[in-house]
Write an enzyme that holds these catalytic residues in place. Structure first.
Site, PDB file in Angstrom:
ATOM      1  N   PRO A  84       0.871  -1.256   0.093  1.00 19.13           N
ATOM      2  CG  PRO A  84       0.163  -1.069   2.084  1.00 19.13           C
ATOM      3  CD  PRO A  84       0.753  -1.933   1.183  1.00 19.13           C
ATOM      4  CB  THR A 142      -0.406   7.737   0.849  1.00 24.18           C
ATOM      5  OG1 THR A 142      -1.179   7.021   1.926  1.00 24.18           O
ATOM      6  CG2 THR A 142      -1.175   9.050   0.545  1.00 24.18           C
ATOM      7  CE1 TYR A 144      -2.488   7.302   8.422  1.00 23.38           C
ATOM      8  CE2 TYR A 144      -0.710   5.845   8.363  1.00 23.38           C
ATOM      9  CZ  TYR A 144      -1.148   7.071   8.051  1.00 23.38           C
ATOM     10  OH  TYR A 144      -0.480   8.054   7.167  1.00 23.38           O
ATOM     11  CD  GLN A 185      -3.147  -0.054   4.434  1.00 17.09           C
ATOM     12  OE1 GLN A 185      -2.964   1.039   4.037  1.00 17.09           O
ATOM     13  NE2 GLN A 185      -1.877  -1.014   4.629  1.00 17.09           N
ATOM     14  N   GLY A 221      11.740  -3.214   3.525  1.00 14.78           N
ATOM     15  CA  GLY A 221      12.230  -2.045   2.818  1.00 14.78           C
ATOM     16  C   GLY A 221      11.744  -0.880   3.732  1.00 14.78           C
ATOM     17  CG  HIS A 250      -2.654   0.870   7.819  1.00 13.88           C
ATOM     18  ND1 HIS A 250      -1.436   0.352   8.228  1.00 13.88           N
ATOM     19  CD2 HIS A 250      -2.209   2.020   7.151  1.00 13.88           C
ATOM     20  CE1 HIS A 250      -0.526   1.165   7.874  1.00 13.88           C
ATOM     21  NE2 HIS A 250      -0.797   2.338   7.130  1.00 13.88           N
TER      22      HIS A 250
END
Length: 386
Positions: free
Chosen positions: A30, A32, A186, A105, A294, A181
């Site tokens: 995912p 943004t 979050y 997600q 990563g 998520h």
């Protein structure tokens, strides 16, 4: 019995377990990208973007707010109402037509928001009155963070219900499942972390109380849409946006032990040097595990992903940044093709530039440069489905 034994299968080999039947083990993580309109409806180019990347074994969308109460940023997408469902249905139909699989997600902001970033203009709520450090992005530019309101028990129940509604909307929109998520600062992560959960009620303090809200959300969504279509992402010990977890192991061990009984679609875990979450949690998780190695570092290479699979720490590996400029990433891995670079100036703008204008390899670029017959076969399949 655990799934922590090494596997001979590499990134380009198929994977099947439960409701997952994937042509390769490369997951699009995912990310943004701010390509929704001001109501949170994905723009038409969003369908093109995800369809271009349908050769991933699985796509996980950018974070989608489950209700305007959980909206994080301006022009980030939602799944609250019929208009959102119609917008996302265009996306899922495009991905499926291209041969792909896609999970939504669901990302509730909690404290990670600002009144100027929200349709309702309201103060964000979190587990405790602890603001995000540093300036935050809003529709009017950077602003000082606000101190969130403290969620009441009724607010918590509402957040659970909002996730359930959004999950049902995701199914109506044609998604193959949802990923909750619980990572990267979050709402679910805020209940787990030391510094964002200062509560003294049933949702704070002890380990059992800290994991209560995450488990309530996961169980409610799994009951609503089925465990085989429900997944969770976690980032134990991730310090992004000022998160503090001094000793993540006890909390996440307890959470994963409870989750392991639910037979979810998968668990998506980010690793870090301070707390090796994959090594610690994999023996405690008997289902499908997606690794992300990563986070907060260099983009994951093919070699790094192969090492994770060979070590037995995961079944699948998620790739984020490499997918932005390389829509046909599995093909490029298969034939050893060069990887394109991201256009940073248009990463978070709202148009097609830097979003859907990254080219795939031409057909002539698919001459296999690998000596692995399985890789060459996967390259051929990917070329036919691109």
């Amino acid at each position: 019995m655990t799934n922590s034994t090494p596997s001979a299968a590499g990134l380009l080999h198929p994977y099947q377990r439960g409701g997952l039947a994937l042509p390769n083990r490369i997951v699009m993580a995912p990310m943004t990208r701010f390509r929704a309109d001001e109501r949170g409806v994905p723009l038409p180019i969003v369908a093109d973007y995800y369809a271009q990347r349908a050769s991933a074994g699985l796509i996980v969308t950018e974070g989608i707010w489950p209700s305007r109460r959980g909206q994080s940023g301006w022009r980030m997408p939602g799944l609250e109402d019929d208009e959102h469902v119609r917008g996302w249905r265009v996306v899922t139909e495009a991905v499926h037509a291209a041969g792909g699989r896609i999970f939504a997600q669901l990302m509730h902001a909690g404290r990670n928001s600002h009144p100027l970033s929200r349709i309702d203009g309201q103060l964000p709520l979190g587990p405790s009155a602890v603001p995000v450090p540093g300036p935050v992005h809003t529709r009017l530019g950077k602003r000082a963070p606000v101190t969130p309101g403290v969620m009441t028990t009724e607010d918590i129940r509402q957040a659970v219900a909002d996730h359930v509604t959004a999950a049902r909307n995701a199914v109506r929109a044609g998604f193959d499942g949802v990923e909750l998520h619980g990572a990267n600062s979050y709402l679910i992560h805020q209940f787990l972390a030391d510094n964002t959960n200062l509560r003294t009620d049933a949702y704070g303090g002890s380990t059992a109380n800290r994991v209560r809200f995450p488990l309530e959300v996961v169980r409610a969504v799994a009951e609503a849409i089925g465990a085989s279509r429900t997944a969770l992402r976690l980032s134990p010990g991730n310090p992004q946006f000022g998160m503090v977890e001094a000793d993540p192991a006890p909390v996440y061990r307890a959470l994963v032990a409870a989750l392991d009984e639910l037979d979810l679609a998968y668990l998506h875990v980010t690793d870090n040097d301070r707390y090796p979450a994959l090594a610690d949690l994999r023996p405690r998780w008997h289902g499908t595990l997606i690794a992300n190695v990563g986070e907060n570092g260099d983009p994951t290479s093919r070699q790094a992903g192969e090492r994770v699979l060979a070590s037995g720490r995961a079944d699948l590996v998620s790739y984020g940044r490499l997918f932005i400029a390389n829509p046909d990433l599995p093909r490029r891995f298969a034939v050893g093709a060069p990887l394109a670079e991201i256009d940073p100036a248009h990463l978070y703008t709202h148009g097609a530039r830097g979003y859907t204008d990254y080219p795939a390899l031409p057909a002539a670029g698919l001459a296999a440069s690998t000596t692995d017959p399985a890789d060459a076969a996967v390259a051929g399949v990917a070329a036919g489905s691109a």
